[in-house]
Design an enzyme around this catalytic site. Structure first.
Site, PDB file in Angstrom:
ATOM      1  N   CYS A 299      -4.840  -0.009 -17.546  1.00 44.94           N
ATOM      2  CA  CYS A 299      -5.158   0.836 -16.404  1.00 44.94           C
ATOM      3  C   CYS A 299      -6.751   0.852 -16.390  1.00 44.94           C
ATOM      4  O   CYS A 299      -7.422   1.150 -17.504  1.00 44.94           O
ATOM      5  CB  CYS A 299      -4.869   2.189 -16.420  1.00 44.94           C
TER       6      CYS A 299
ATOM      7  N   ASP B 197      -1.034 -10.867  -8.561  1.00 42.63           N
ATOM      8  CA  ASP B 197      -1.095 -11.559  -7.372  1.00 42.63           C
ATOM      9  C   ASP B 197       0.256 -12.358  -7.023  1.00 42.63           C
ATOM     10  O   ASP B 197       0.131 -13.346  -6.414  1.00 42.63           O
ATOM     11  CB  ASP B 197      -2.233 -12.597  -7.165  1.00 42.63           C
TER      12      ASP B 197
HETATM   13  C1  FMN Z   1      -1.899   2.174  -7.354  1.00 43.38           C
HETATM   14  C2  FMN Z   1      -1.539   1.371  -8.573  1.00 43.38           C
HETATM   15  C3  FMN Z   1      -0.874   2.059  -9.698  1.00 43.38           C
HETATM   16  C4  FMN Z   1      -0.754   1.191 -11.009  1.00 43.38           C
HETATM   17  N1  FMN Z   1      -0.112   1.988 -12.141  1.00 43.38           N
HETATM   18  C5  FMN Z   1       0.345   1.512 -13.062  1.00 43.38           C
HETATM   19  C6  FMN Z   1       0.865   1.941 -14.245  1.00 43.38           C
HETATM   20  O1  FMN Z   1       0.943   3.194 -14.073  1.00 43.38           O
HETATM   21  N2  FMN Z   1       1.032   1.193 -15.255  1.00 43.38           N
HETATM   22  C7  FMN Z   1       0.584   0.006 -15.197  1.00 43.38           C
HETATM   23  O2  FMN Z   1       1.199  -0.859 -16.371  1.00 43.38           O
HETATM   24  N3  FMN Z   1       0.219  -0.755 -14.293  1.00 43.38           N
HETATM   25  C8  FMN Z   1      -0.130  -0.160 -13.157  1.00 43.38           C
HETATM   26  N4  FMN Z   1      -0.742  -0.898 -12.066  1.00 43.38           N
HETATM   27  C9  FMN Z   1      -1.051  -2.147 -12.339  1.00 43.38           C
HETATM   28  C10 FMN Z   1      -0.193  -3.213 -11.819  1.00 43.38           C
HETATM   29  O3  FMN Z   1       1.062  -2.979 -12.583  1.00 43.38           O
HETATM   30  C11 FMN Z   1      -0.548  -4.429 -11.830  1.00 43.38           C
HETATM   31  O4  FMN Z   1      -0.688  -4.899 -13.186  1.00 43.38           O
HETATM   32  C12 FMN Z   1      -1.470  -4.929 -11.114  1.00 43.38           C
HETATM   33  O5  FMN Z   1      -1.369  -4.017  -9.862  1.00 43.38           O
HETATM   34  C13 FMN Z   1      -1.509  -6.326 -10.881  1.00 43.38           C
HETATM   35  O6  FMN Z   1      -0.546  -6.780 -10.169  1.00 43.38           O
HETATM   36  P1  FMN Z   1      -0.613  -7.280  -8.549  1.00 43.38           P
HETATM   37  O7  FMN Z   1      -1.660  -8.379  -8.533  1.00 43.38           O
HETATM   38  O8  FMN Z   1       0.740  -7.788  -8.456  1.00 43.38           O
HETATM   39  O9  FMN Z   1      -0.660  -6.040  -7.930  1.00 43.38           O
HETATM   40  C14 FMN Z   1      -1.026  -0.061 -10.972  1.00 43.38           C
HETATM   41  C15 FMN Z   1      -1.711  -0.586  -9.956  1.00 43.38           C
HETATM   42  C16 FMN Z   1      -2.032   0.018  -8.741  1.00 43.38           C
HETATM   43  C17 FMN Z   1      -2.498  -0.630  -7.545  1.00 43.38           C
END
Ligand code: FMN
Length: 228
Positions: free
Chosen positions: A3, A105
């Protein structure tokens, strides 16, 4: 351990743990000793571009007993902005023997397949694309398990039905008041790509009750009915 939010990482939690690899291992070991279920850890590429250490942290987590590890291929200072570095996921995969879950992504079934192929990771994790698009999971599964089959995107009616079901469950779980507050952003995500989406998203920002949601969905259906 991923995070990036200042309120979390300024306390030494979340992605700030990437700056203390030994502590990451100690946390995994403590959790592992305390729970009867598999323990997984989720890490970033590193804290910043000068301290890329996902491989080191992943190895320490493995030694401490982690059953799998997720790697988000961005440093903390990249927050959520592209590009994501899939090569760091490949490096972690080569360095550990536990399953590696690649993250960052994955916005389509094709992207999931590419991530698996380019990094050798065992699974993929979908983040933001799942917001308003829970169909991404069946789309990925169909593509991976059925000769690159591409599922058509859901029609308007299905999108609205699933959205209502989702928000109904939120109401059951959290109570209408809190659920409708949170539903405002979900409605916005489910509207992605629809006609007049910006205007309906604005209206969704005022949702306070289930009845108002029903009315809004009726208006959305009317405005977009040619694509039902
Ligand atoms: C609004 C929001 C909340 C998130 N909350 C968590 C969380 O509680 N725990 C976690 O491991 N990752 C959390 N993430 C990160 C996502 O799991 C992920 O690692 C990140 O968005 C990258 O993946 P993506 O490019 O597919 O979005 C959060 C991301 C966003 C945008």
């Amino acid at each position: 351990m991923g995070c990036p939010a200042p309120k979390v990482s300024n306390n030494g939690s979340g992605s700030a743990l990437m700056k203390r690899p030994q502590l990451c291992g100690e946390i995994v070991a403590a959790v592992k000793a305390a729970v009867p279920v598999p323990v997984t850890a989720k890490i970033r590429k590193g804290w910043d571009g000068n301290s890329v250490n996902a491989v080191e942290v992943a190895k320490l987590c493995e030694t401490a007993g982690a059953d799998a590890i997720t790697v988000h291929g961005r440093t903390r200072d990249q927050m959520y902005a592209p590009p994501v570095d899939w090569d760091i996921i490949r490096q972690v995969k080569q360095a550990v023997n536990i399953p590696v879950i690649g993250n960052g992504d994955v916005v389509s079934a094709q992207a999931a397949a590419q991530l698996l192929e380019q990094t050798g990771c065992d699974l993929v994790m979908v983040g933001r694309e799942a917001l308003g698009n829970p169909w991404i999971f069946s789309q990925i599964n169909a593509y991976l398990t059925d000769s690159c089959r591409i599922l058509p995107p859901p029609g308007l009616q299905e999108r609205m039905l699933v959205m209502m079901k989702h928000i109904q469950k939120m109401c059951d779980y959290k109570g209408e008041h809190r659920a409708m507050n949170e539903a405002r952003k979900h409605v916005g995500w489910y509207l992605k790509g629809m006609k007049n989406a910006a205007e309906f998203r604005r209206q969704a920002g005022y949702l306070e009750s289930w009845v108002q949601l029903e009315q809004l969905v009726k208006e959305i259906m009317e405005a977009n009915c040619e694509s039902c």
